[in-house]
Scaffold this active site. Structure first.
Site, PDB file in Angstrom:
ATOM      1  N   LYS A 115       0.815  -1.221   0.000  1.00  0.00           N
ATOM      2  CA  LYS A 115       0.000   0.000   0.000  1.00  0.00           C
ATOM      3  C   LYS A 115       0.843   1.263   0.000  1.00  0.00           C
ATOM      4  CE  LYS A 115      -4.417  -1.557   1.624  1.00  0.00           C
ATOM      5  NZ  LYS A 115      -5.506  -1.476   2.555  1.00  0.00           N
ATOM      6  N   LYS A 197      -5.151  -9.006  -6.536  1.00  0.00           N
ATOM      7  CA  LYS A 197      -6.345  -9.317  -5.751  1.00  0.00           C
ATOM      8  C   LYS A 197      -7.517  -8.416  -6.180  1.00  0.00           C
ATOM      9  CE  LYS A 197      -6.778  -7.549  -1.668  1.00  0.00           C
ATOM     10  NZ  LYS A 197      -6.764  -7.063  -0.302  1.00  0.00           N
ATOM     11  N   LYS A 200     -11.647  -3.628  -3.084  1.00  0.00           N
ATOM     12  CA  LYS A 200     -12.684  -2.594  -3.076  1.00  0.00           C
ATOM     13  C   LYS A 200     -12.110  -1.219  -3.385  1.00  0.00           C
ATOM     14  CE  LYS A 200     -13.357  -3.372   1.874  1.00  0.00           C
ATOM     15  NZ  LYS A 200     -12.159  -3.118   2.643  1.00  0.00           N
TER      16      LYS A 200
END
Ligand code: TYM
Length: 329
Positions: A115, A197, A200
């Protein structure tokens, strides 16, 4: 509390929930409600590790509550609550920051590295520290089992280490939790890149199917999903990762085994398979959204309030012990 084992899990309201969240996490929770003491949280303090619009955040907290309910989480059997309504979570996270969590542990977390990327020095401290808050969420309730998707396994391992270290220093205060990951569907991949992956927070909405997507849009996303070379419908994770992902989505939503899907599509091609999968996904979404739309904001708020009281009782008792052994108030 009964002699049943306790499970805890949660989802952070940082974007539109996807069928990945449903397949990897929520669908597993639903089946556990009779056998376990279940606690499910909308973990909103986790969402603010990255910038959020407050109005959107408030909306998403209620939507996730409704998604839990529409999926079959029953508030008579399970505790459903909003993390920020129980201050013991952030209080315990601070204690664990000081007594149990080491910098070296957090530096190993792959999700942080992914991230933060090359911006490690300019992301929030919260993004770095977030696994400690997650450890607090889990061990506050003497959780034995944490049903999660594959990407959260490392964080649950860390929660185990932190709990063990705290116990070594202060005595047996916490139960040591364990992750539970599904055999099939623990990592649903992006529809346009099977090496990533389904997330969202994905900037490209074509890669993810949101639980609240229009069924017709979802159908088109499936038809446009990338496929691999060749044409046979066989599950081959190594050589046909895109198809393996689509087969897993089909099997998870329809309940048909992958073996029987391979048999059904012998001699047929990707086009036929995708058409059927598009139908399976559309039918699932129509049924899911029908249930979702029946739940009002008022009902969702009432359930969160009931959950807040139930969770607070357990969490405060544990925090009392923690404060006592550490030597604060
Ligand atoms: P979050 O909000 O990213 O995801 C919620 C759950 O969905 C699973 N999941 C997936 N499973 C399969 N395929 C996918 N593509 C996929 N994407 C997400 C995740 O593994 C997770 O189970 N830190 C956590 C939230 C959290 C938590 C906790 C979980 C906070 N405290 C305590 C368990 C216990 C997170 O960010 O999950």
């Amino acid at each position: 509390m009964t002699s049943k084992k306790t499970i805890f899990s949660g989802i952070k309201p940082s974007g539109d929930l996807t069928i990945g969240n449903y397949i990897g996490a929520i669908s597993q929770w639903v089946t556990m409600q009779d056998e376990y003491n279940c606690i499910f949280s909308v973990v909103d303090y986790h969402a603010i590790t990255v910038k959020q619009n407050p109005t959107d955040l408030r909306r998403r907290i209620l939507d996730i509550t409704k998604i839990y309910l529409a999926s079959g989480i029953n508030s008579k059997k399970s505790i459903i609550f909003q993390q920020s309504a129980v201050p013991a979570h952030t209080e315990l996270a601070w204690v664990l920051n000081c007594c149990g969590a080491y910098m070296a542990d957090l530096k190993k977390m792959t999700q942080f590295k992914d991230k933060a990327g090359d911006k490690q020095d300019s992301v929030s401290v919260g993004l770095f520290d977030y696994p400690v808050l997650m450890a607090a969420d889990i061990i506050l309730y003497d959780t034995q089992i944490v049903p999660v998707g594959d990407d959260q396994k490392q964080h649950v391992e860390l929660a185990r280490d932190i709990a063990k270290r705290f116990n070594n220093q202060y005595g047996p205060v916490f139960t040591i939790p364990e992750a539970m990951v599904k055999k099939e569907g623990a990592r649903i991949m992006s529809l346009n890149d099977p090496s990533k992956k389904m997330a969202k927070s994905d900037e490209n909405p074509a890669g993810a199917i949101a639980l609240l997507d229009e069924p017709e849009i979802a159908r088109k996303k499936i038809m446009k999903a990338v496929t691999d070379s060749g044409s046979e419908i066989i599950y081959d994770q190594k050589n046909k990762p895109a198809l393996a992902n689509l087969l897993t989505i089909h099997s998870s939503l329809s309940g048909e085994s992958i073996k029987s899907l391979e048999k059904k599509f012998t001699g047929k091609g990707y086009g036929d398979f995708k058409k059927e999968l598009a139908e399976v996904v559309a039918v699932f979404l129509i049924d899911f959204q029908k249930k979702f739309n029946k739940i009002s904001d008022v009902d969702a708020k009432k359930i969160l309030e009931k959950g807040r009281k139930q969770a607070t009782k357990i969490a405060e008792e544990k925090m009392g012990k923690v404060r006592g052994v550490v030597g604060v108030r």
